[in-house]
Scaffold this active site. Sequence first.
Site, PDB file in Angstrom:
ATOM      1  N   ARG A 106       1.692  14.884  21.707  1.00  0.00           N
ATOM      2  CA  ARG A 106       1.328  13.839  20.746  1.00  0.00           C
ATOM      3  C   ARG A 106       0.476  12.760  21.420  1.00  0.00           C
ATOM      4  O   ARG A 106      -0.398  12.173  20.775  1.00  0.00           O
ATOM      5  CB  ARG A 106       2.596  13.219  20.154  1.00  0.00           C
ATOM      6  N   GLY A 343      10.687  12.469  21.688  1.00  0.00           N
ATOM      7  CA  GLY A 343      11.414  13.347  20.786  1.00  0.00           C
ATOM      8  C   GLY A 343      10.530  14.451  20.246  1.00  0.00           C
ATOM      9  O   GLY A 343       9.443  14.734  20.781  1.00  0.00           O
ATOM     10  N   HIS A 345       8.687  14.681  17.588  1.00  0.00           N
ATOM     11  CA  HIS A 345       7.348  14.264  17.180  1.00  0.00           C
ATOM     12  C   HIS A 345       6.439  14.084  18.382  1.00  0.00           C
ATOM     13  O   HIS A 345       5.237  14.383  18.323  1.00  0.00           O
ATOM     14  CB  HIS A 345       7.439  12.952  16.386  1.00  0.00           C
ATOM     15  N   CYS A 346       7.004  13.622  19.480  1.00  0.00           N
ATOM     16  CA  CYS A 346       6.212  13.322  20.686  1.00  0.00           C
ATOM     17  C   CYS A 346       5.661  14.564  21.375  1.00  0.00           C
ATOM     18  O   CYS A 346       4.690  14.468  22.130  1.00  0.00           O
ATOM     19  CB  CYS A 346       7.052  12.534  21.683  1.00  0.00           C
ATOM     20  N   VAL A 347       6.277  15.717  21.159  1.00  0.00           N
ATOM     21  CA  VAL A 347       5.839  16.935  21.852  1.00  0.00           C
ATOM     22  C   VAL A 347       5.069  17.873  20.931  1.00  0.00           C
ATOM     23  O   VAL A 347       4.794  19.023  21.303  1.00  0.00           O
ATOM     24  CB  VAL A 347       7.040  17.680  22.490  1.00  0.00           C
TER      25      VAL A 347
END
Length: 353
Positions: A106, A343, A345-347
């Site tokens: 992300r 989390g 969303h971040c990956v």
Amino acid sequence: MAAGLAVMPEIAINAVRADDLTWAAPAEAEPHARTWMAWPSTPAIYGGSGAYYESVQETLGRLAAAIAENEPVAMVAPADQHALAAELCGAKVELVELATDDMWMRDTGPVFVRSAKGSIAAVDFGFNGWGNKQAHARDAEVAAGVAGHLGVPSHVASIRGEGGGVEYDGDGTLLLTESCWVNDNRNPGLSRAEIEEHLKSILGVETVIWVPGVRAKDITDGHIDGSLRFVKPGLVVASAWPGDTSEWGRAHAESLAILAKARDARGRGFEVISIPAATEVRSTRDDVLTSYANYYVGNGALYTPQFGDGKADALAKETLGRLHPDRRIVQLDMDRIYENGGGIHCVTQQQPL
């Protein structure tokens, strides 16, 4: 550096206008061509080679396999990691040869924008390790590498930042924190107004809503995607920490007060649905992120964590299912990701159709 940044906006804006196209970032809930992910390739970030580092890779592979059940997934990884990544991700995940340091696609990868004519371009925000907090020589090249692999234009942003630092509704409104953007570790010498104009130009948004965030308390300086997310225009999910009187709690309360008075690009007010963070969690790490707001909306499914807090996990699943009735809610044990500052969303990073 500030002087150099001042010149770059003209290059980026003129490149877009030369194509006679209007570019905008589509909402995450719009259909995806694929999901992009990145393989964690630096053991030192996770305390060296060993069981914990291996479990981080296993966790990421499990997420990639789950998403690949519903849409194509492309995992960037250096060649010497392909055999392991293939084993842990499964046959449905495409492996793309590209050097990486860590897994936070992300932030390291591009933010995709779409033209009025339907073509795709990749915005490169010049990842600098969240203000030089982590080694990032290879991750700094991921956004350009993805654009090159796809053969799409790369719009180099005139400011530094990360995809996890921008939350957009696909209808002209952008939500973000001052703490990570108006920060000398990314954009020295630039004012909030200057940064806002650059973001409007490259992401195709009309209205920018700033909330405070928190500086220097986590590696991201308070990314927006850990606390506030658009469900759709005018509707926001907030992660709630009841009774939190820390700097984080005060900043979050101020953010909600700002949203209560704000209007989006179409003049709508905001309805905010709060989901309490987990408290009775399985992980024993002190810095685990227990926010349910850091979920990912995929094709036909929404991927969200379960932390082992039965009551909180169930409420989060029910609430997200109600807010996204067209998605199957997939709850996963992603502790190794949430223990390391981010989390689901971040990956992940969506590539729109």
